[in-house]
Design a protein around this motif. Structure first.
Motif, PDB file in Angstrom:
ATOM      1  N   ASP A   1       0.926  -1.303   0.065  1.00  0.00           N
ATOM      2  CA  ASP A   1      -0.152   0.010  -0.041  1.00  0.00           C
ATOM      3  C   ASP A   1       0.899   1.377  -0.133  1.00  0.00           C
ATOM      4  OD1 ASP A   1      -2.488  -1.106  -0.006  1.00  0.00           O
ATOM      5  OD2 ASP A   1      -2.356  -1.689   2.128  1.00  0.00           O
TER       6      ASP A   1
ATOM      7  N   ASP B   1       1.265   4.319  -2.942  1.00  0.00           N
ATOM      8  CA  ASP B   1       1.103   5.694  -2.484  1.00  0.00           C
ATOM      9  C   ASP B   1       2.412   6.395  -3.104  1.00  0.00           C
ATOM     10  OD1 ASP B   1      -1.181   5.381  -1.098  1.00  0.00           O
ATOM     11  OD2 ASP B   1      -0.509   5.288   0.817  1.00  0.00           O
TER      12      ASP B   1
ATOM     13  N   ASN C   1      -2.037  -6.840  -3.115  1.00  0.00           N
ATOM     14  CA  ASN C   1      -2.824  -5.550  -3.157  1.00  0.00           C
ATOM     15  C   ASN C   1      -3.967  -5.617  -4.035  1.00  0.00           C
ATOM     16  OD1 ASN C   1      -3.395  -3.034  -2.504  1.00  0.00           O
ATOM     17  ND2 ASN C   1      -1.619  -2.087  -2.930  1.00  0.00           N
TER      18      ASN C   1
ATOM     19  N   TYR D   1      -2.560  -3.256  -8.866  1.00  0.00           N
ATOM     20  CA  TYR D   1      -1.154  -2.961  -8.332  1.00  0.00           C
ATOM     21  C   TYR D   1      -0.362  -2.805  -9.840  1.00  0.00           C
ATOM     22  CZ  TYR D   1       3.058  -2.594  -5.890  1.00  0.00           C
ATOM     23  OH  TYR D   1       4.228  -1.974  -5.190  1.00  0.00           O
TER      24      TYR D   1
ATOM     25  N   LYS E   1      -3.570   2.083 -10.731  1.00  0.00           N
ATOM     26  CA  LYS E   1      -4.861   2.772  -9.751  1.00  0.00           C
ATOM     27  C   LYS E   1      -5.656   3.569 -10.900  1.00  0.00           C
ATOM     28  CE  LYS E   1      -5.085   4.916  -5.462  1.00  0.00           C
ATOM     29  NZ  LYS E   1      -4.426   5.499  -4.223  1.00  0.00           N
TER      30      LYS E   1
END
Lengths: 415, 91
Positions: A83, A87, A403, A407, A414
């Protein structure tokens, strides 16, 4: 064309290091022998990335944690945090997006940016690259290498020249000095096998390859020979393709188990758990598949696979599972199984599937059921609803995937 | 100042214009001899606040000044936006 290749230095490690420093961790992982590796108790103890001081001990990406600890007993190991990496990747992308919208997200930590339409960058490429590099360092807390070239290949090769936290250019007139002296293995698309073949003919450096006759290379490397010859000369005509425009050709899901699978029933259950995610990913892409492949690896690490071209296209978990199960039982020789994967390809759009006279009855009902289950999982979490066959079992009802498959490393991004 | 990143209980007010949360008072554990004891600090003066994205985490860092005991001290608080969490960032 003016292309920047922006690559985060030891991405996983520096992202974890930056996050830890922010949480008050007293040392910077990048300055001590350290590595990011899976949980050793869970059989995933493989070095994913290591710091530069750890590299000096001879620790290599992909080796087991046990081997690495033998080489460097004081090695600090941290688990990966996908995660966080997503980000960081997003934050890096958002900075690059301020300079150009033409960005190809090549992987979670690598981006190609077409800067041709950014006048500032055309005027002073190194200056703008420097600004981007410094902004990423100060705003996001990690370093990047930026390679500048006239095409993607030159930008990528420039980015690999010397790390970390550097900017390199590779203009056509610099190829001879900067690219040609490097060992041939350093060239993009030259792997272990190609290197071996080239070395047999005395081609040791990229320069040797560039000067070789393309016909000669074609003789033993086929069309790949022409490609690597062009690359060695810095020729690459591919565009920077924005990811939304990339057509994904296949998707799959696989897992290495912590124990061996012994019975056909066990294999079928685990296969179903894998198919659950394959089906969900396929439907999320709004596609149906025409080819199913199953790959098995036995406990002695020998792998084999089988695939089936279907007469039509399928999209439901049940259909994928039925096909995968038939393939697995056809090829399974009865030995313990350590790892399995299911993949699908030859896509067509979900709403363009040709109906057939021989379709199983209840197909539409199954499709509706799958979509409903997908929606429930999306809203309430993926463990919120699962098949009765997994009730009271130790087997996880949906397996594999990092994820949630959303991913970059796994081919998604995303949205 | 050194990064401490200690969790705090915070009371904040939100700005009129853009709704930015501004710390008003916070409680921190372990100020005295008892590690469970909470010390309350009123944020005297916010000198500056900056938005940061270190390691991709959007946060707001507040450079503050308060009387703690009888000494005036400078420190930084941080609000980590995606986690809705406050920490005493640097002291």
């Amino acid at each position: 064309m003016l292309v920047f290749h922006v690559d985060a230095n030891s991405a996983y490690l520096s992202w974890t290091a930056a996050a830890l420093l922010e949480d008050g961790y007293d040392v910077d992982l990048r300055t001590i022998p350290s590595a990011i590796a899976g949980d050793p108790n869970n059989r995933h103890g493989i070095i994913l990335t290591k710091s530069i001081p750890a590299k000096k001990y001879g620790i290599m990406t992909g080796e087991s944690l046990m081997e690495a600890r033998k080489k460097c007993p004081g090695l600090i190991v941290h688990p990966p945090d996908y995660d966080l990496y997503l980000d960081c990747s997003e934050a890096m992308y958002s900075i690059l997006y301020e300079y150009t919208p033409q960005i190809q997200r090549y992987s979670v930590d690598e981006n190609f940016c077409d800067m041709s339409r950014c006048p500032e960058a055309v005027r002073d490429p190194v200056g703008v690259a420097n600004e981007i590099k410094e902004r990423i360092k100060h705003e996001l807390g990690f370093t990047v290498n930026i390679g500048i070239g006239n095409n993607k290949l030159c930008a990528k090769m420039a980015g690999e020249l010397k790390k970390p936290d550097m900017i390199h250019t590779l203009w056509p007139e610099e190829i001879e000095d900067k690219l040609w002296p490097l060992p041939v293995r350093e060239l993009f698309m030259v792997g272990r096998a190609t290197e071996k073949k080239l070395k047999k003919f005395g081609i040791n450096t990229i320069g040797d390859l560039a000067k070789a006759q393309p016909e000669f290379l074609k003789g033993f490397l086929h069309s790949h020979g022409i490609l690597v010859h062009q690359y060695a000369n810095g020729i690459d005509n591919t565009e920077v393709t924005v990811n939304d425009e990339v057509m994904q050709k296949g998707l799959g899901n696989g897992l290495t188990y912590a124990y061996d699978l012994q019975t056909a029933e066990e294999i079928a259950k685990e296969l179903l758990a894998l198919c659950e995610r394959v089906g969900a990913r396929l439907r999320r892409k709004k596609c149906a598949a025409g080819l199913v492949t199953v790959h098995l690896r036995s406990s002695d690490l020998r792998g084999y696979s089988h695939q089936l071209k279907l007469p039509g296209h399928i999209g439901t978990t049940d259909e994928i599972f039925e096909t995968a199960k038939a393939l697995a039982s056809e090829m399974w020789r009865g030995e313990p199984i350590r790892a399995m994967s299911v993949s699908v390809s030859e896509f067509c759009r979900e709403d363009e599937v040709q109906l057939s006279m021989f379709d199983k009855t209840g197909r539409e009902k199954n499709e509706r059921l799958d979509h409903t289950v997908d929606n429930i999982r999306k809203i309430f979490g993926e463990r919120s609803i699962f098949r009765g066959t997994f009730a009271n079992l130790d087997i996880s009802p949906i397996q594999g995937g990092v994820n949630d498959g959303n991913y970059l490393m796994m081919g998604g991004f995303k949205t | 100042m050194k990064i401490v990143a200690k969790p705090i209980k915070t009371l904040a007010v939100f700005q009129y214009d853009d709704g930015t949360p501004m710390p008003y008072k916070f409680k921190i554990k372990g100020g005295g001899s008892d590690p469970e004891e909470e010390t309350t600090v009123t944020v005297g003066n916010i000198l500056r606040c900056d938005r940061t994205r270190i390691a991709g985490k959007e946060s707001i860092v507040y450079h503050c000044q308060s009387f703690i005991g009888d000494m005036e001290k400078r420190y930084e608080l941080k609000y980590i936006i995606p986690e809705c969490r406050w920490v005493l960032y640097k002291m």
